[in-house]
Design a protein around this motif. Structure first.
Motif, mmCIF file in Angstrom:
data_model
loop_
_atom_site.group_PDB
_atom_site.id
_atom_site.type_symbol
_atom_site.label_atom_id
_atom_site.label_comp_id
_atom_site.label_asym_id
_atom_site.label_seq_id
_atom_site.Cartn_x
_atom_site.Cartn_y
_atom_site.Cartn_z
ATOM 1 N N HIS A 105 1.326 -1.122 -0.110
ATOM 2 C CA HIS A 105 -0.073 0.110 -0.182
ATOM 3 C C HIS A 105 1.201 0.928 0.168
ATOM 4 N N ASP A 106 2.364 0.961 0.490
ATOM 5 C CA ASP A 106 3.171 2.433 0.347
ATOM 6 C C ASP A 106 3.600 2.555 -1.060
ATOM 7 N N SER A 107 3.917 3.570 -1.172
ATOM 8 C CA SER A 107 4.034 4.291 -2.667
ATOM 9 C C SER A 107 4.831 5.980 -2.828
ATOM 10 N N VAL A 108 5.059 6.041 -3.666
ATOM 11 C CA VAL A 108 5.316 7.607 -4.356
ATOM 12 C C VAL A 108 4.813 7.195 -5.697
ATOM 13 N N ALA A 109 4.511 8.946 -5.495
ATOM 14 C CA ALA A 109 4.307 8.898 -6.540
ATOM 15 C C ALA A 109 5.066 9.649 -7.830
ATOM 16 N N PRO A 110 5.340 9.659 -9.457
ATOM 17 C CA PRO A 110 5.843 10.104 -10.059
ATOM 18 C C PRO A 110 5.749 11.212 -9.999
ATOM 19 N N HIS A 111 7.207 11.896 -10.013
ATOM 20 C CA HIS A 111 8.001 13.040 -9.628
ATOM 21 C C HIS A 111 9.478 13.066 -10.068
ATOM 22 N N ASN A 112 10.018 14.613 -9.829
ATOM 23 C CA ASN A 112 11.354 14.659 -10.699
ATOM 24 C C ASN A 112 11.887 15.278 -8.786
ATOM 25 N N ASP A 113 13.344 15.370 -7.864
ATOM 26 C CA ASP A 113 13.430 15.774 -7.518
ATOM 27 C C ASP A 113 13.731 16.890 -7.891
ATOM 28 N N LYS A 114 13.359 18.069 -6.557
ATOM 29 C CA LYS A 114 13.592 19.423 -6.896
ATOM 30 C C LYS A 114 15.471 19.683 -7.123
ATOM 31 N N LEU A 115 14.675 20.136 -8.537
ATOM 32 C CA LEU A 115 16.146 21.212 -8.497
ATOM 33 C C LEU A 115 16.799 22.201 -7.288
ATOM 34 N N HIS A 116 16.259 22.913 -7.113
ATOM 35 C CA HIS A 116 17.270 24.209 -6.276
ATOM 36 C C HIS A 116 17.481 23.165 -5.164
ATOM 37 N N GLU A 117 16.382 21.838 -4.658
ATOM 38 C CA GLU A 117 17.971 21.110 -3.104
ATOM 39 C C GLU A 117 18.943 20.159 -3.794
ATOM 40 N N LEU A 118 19.658 20.790 -5.008
ATOM 41 C CA LEU A 118 20.683 19.691 -5.112
ATOM 42 C C LEU A 118 21.454 20.282 -5.936
ATOM 43 N N PRO A 123 25.136 13.873 -8.930
ATOM 44 C CA PRO A 123 24.373 13.097 -9.367
ATOM 45 C C PRO A 123 23.026 12.339 -7.465
ATOM 46 N N ILE A 124 22.393 11.560 -7.978
ATOM 47 C CA ILE A 124 20.707 10.754 -7.180
ATOM 48 C C ILE A 124 21.706 9.430 -6.841
ATOM 49 N N ALA A 125 22.431 9.056 -6.005
ATOM 50 C CA ALA A 125 22.458 7.657 -5.557
ATOM 51 C C ALA A 125 21.606 6.958 -4.832
ATOM 52 N N ASN A 162 21.247 16.237 -14.530
ATOM 53 C CA ASN A 162 19.786 16.040 -15.801
ATOM 54 C C ASN A 162 18.818 15.280 -16.387
ATOM 55 N N ALA A 163 18.556 13.877 -14.867
ATOM 56 C CA ALA A 163 17.423 13.085 -15.542
ATOM 57 C C ALA A 163 16.500 13.528 -14.390
ATOM 58 N N GLN A 164 16.479 14.489 -13.610
ATOM 59 C CA GLN A 164 15.409 15.367 -13.423
ATOM 60 C C GLN A 164 14.749 16.172 -14.458
ATOM 61 N N ASN A 166 14.736 15.461 -17.591
ATOM 62 C CA ASN A 166 14.024 14.607 -18.696
ATOM 63 C C ASN A 166 13.067 13.756 -18.154
ATOM 64 N N TYR A 167 13.034 13.198 -17.516
ATOM 65 C CA TYR A 167 11.661 12.662 -16.204
ATOM 66 C C TYR A 167 11.918 12.137 -15.082
ATOM 67 N N ASP A 168 10.901 11.083 -15.087
ATOM 68 C CA ASP A 168 10.100 11.271 -13.283
ATOM 69 C C ASP A 168 10.376 9.766 -13.046
ATOM 70 N N HIS A 169 10.025 10.439 -11.740
ATOM 71 C CA HIS A 169 10.131 8.180 -11.140
ATOM 72 C C HIS A 169 9.269 8.519 -10.309
ATOM 73 N N GLY A 170 9.205 7.429 -10.386
ATOM 74 C CA GLY A 170 7.775 6.443 -8.900
ATOM 75 C C GLY A 170 7.762 4.938 -8.248
ATOM 76 N N ILE A 171 7.146 5.111 -7.068
ATOM 77 C CA ILE A 171 7.582 3.790 -6.645
ATOM 78 C C ILE A 171 6.145 3.403 -6.746
ATOM 79 N N PRO A 172 4.648 2.547 -7.410
ATOM 80 C CA PRO A 172 3.688 2.411 -7.249
ATOM 81 C C PRO A 172 2.829 1.652 -6.416
ATOM 82 N N LYS A 173 2.080 2.021 -6.487
ATOM 83 C CA LYS A 173 0.693 0.819 -5.470
ATOM 84 C C LYS A 173 0.817 -0.672 -5.928
ATOM 85 N N LEU A 174 0.637 -1.707 -4.876
ATOM 86 C CA LEU A 174 0.387 -2.850 -6.110
ATOM 87 C C LEU A 174 -0.985 -3.677 -5.381
ATOM 88 N N ARG A 175 -1.576 -4.413 -6.308
ATOM 89 C CA ARG A 175 -2.705 -5.585 -5.301
ATOM 90 C C ARG A 175 -2.080 -6.419 -5.316
#
Length: 197
Positions: A105-118, A123-125, A162-164, A166-175
């Motif tokens: 049930h835990d997840s994170v919606a599609p997003h990119n990291d906030k560039l002003h905080e990097l 990179p992000i590892a 640079n990936a932030q 051009n791309y969104d990333h997220g962890i969807p909920k599962l059934r």
């Protein structure tokens, strides 16, 4: 930033123009990854939080905690993990953020990291511990290519600054049922006085 990509089993998800994004399994062994997961499960300073969504306050569907690398309270397991990650990614990481996905049930919606905080061009590892969860990575502009990547325990995902853009990333909920997972994200934050990590 220089990513050390001499390992043969590194999978390239995005090229250097729009990313890079790379994935490498078993940066640490499953046994070590399980031991680190168990330690962080107990030692992490876990918090729940809320956010506004559709004009109402809702719970964020995961637990989280953050540490500065220089924090005296930084758990030893994170110091050990930082040593390993620095063997694969040449970056002056100074911040470690953790997310605890307790179940399907835990997840994170599609997003990119906030560039002003990097810090620019650093990179992000992301080190995964515990159960395997799917990360969906999607390009923002056409062609809106989408990759569903299985993040295995002990694996390392590296996203270029640079990936932030051009791309969104997220962890969807599962059934279906899923076990607990901890993600450990290493970042380079701008140095500010009285910064809350």
């Amino acid at each position: 930033m220089q990513t050390l990509l001499f390992e043969q089993d590194v999978q390239r998800i995005a090229d250097d123009v729009t990313g890079p994004i790379t994935y490498q399994p078993e940066v640490v062994s499953p046994v070590v990854a399980q031991a680190w997961f168990a330690a962080l499960h107990v030692q992490g300073d876990w918090h729940a939080s809320t956010r506004m969504m559709y004009e109402r306050l809702v719970g964020v569907p995961r637990l989280h905690c953050h540490y500065a690398v220089t924090d005296p309270a930084l758990p030893k397991v994170l110091r050990d993990a930082l040593i390993v990650v620095r063997q694969h990614v040449d970056a002056p990481f100074n911040s470690i953020g953790l997310n605890f996905y307790r179940d399907e049930h835990d997840s994170v919606a599609p997003h990119n990291d906030k560039l002003h905080e990097l810090v620019r061009h650093q990179p992000i590892a992301l080190l995964s511990l515990g159960a395997t969860r799917t990360m969906v990575i999607q390009r923002k502009q056409p062609p809106r290519l989408k990759t569903a990547l299985e993040l295995e325990t002990g694996s390392l995902l590296v996203m270029g600054w640079n990936a932030q853009l051009n791309y969104d990333h997220g962890i969807p909920k599962l059934r279906e049922p899923a076990g607990p997972r901890i993600s450990v994200a290493f970042r380079v934050r701008p140095e500010r006085e009285n910064k809350t990590w």
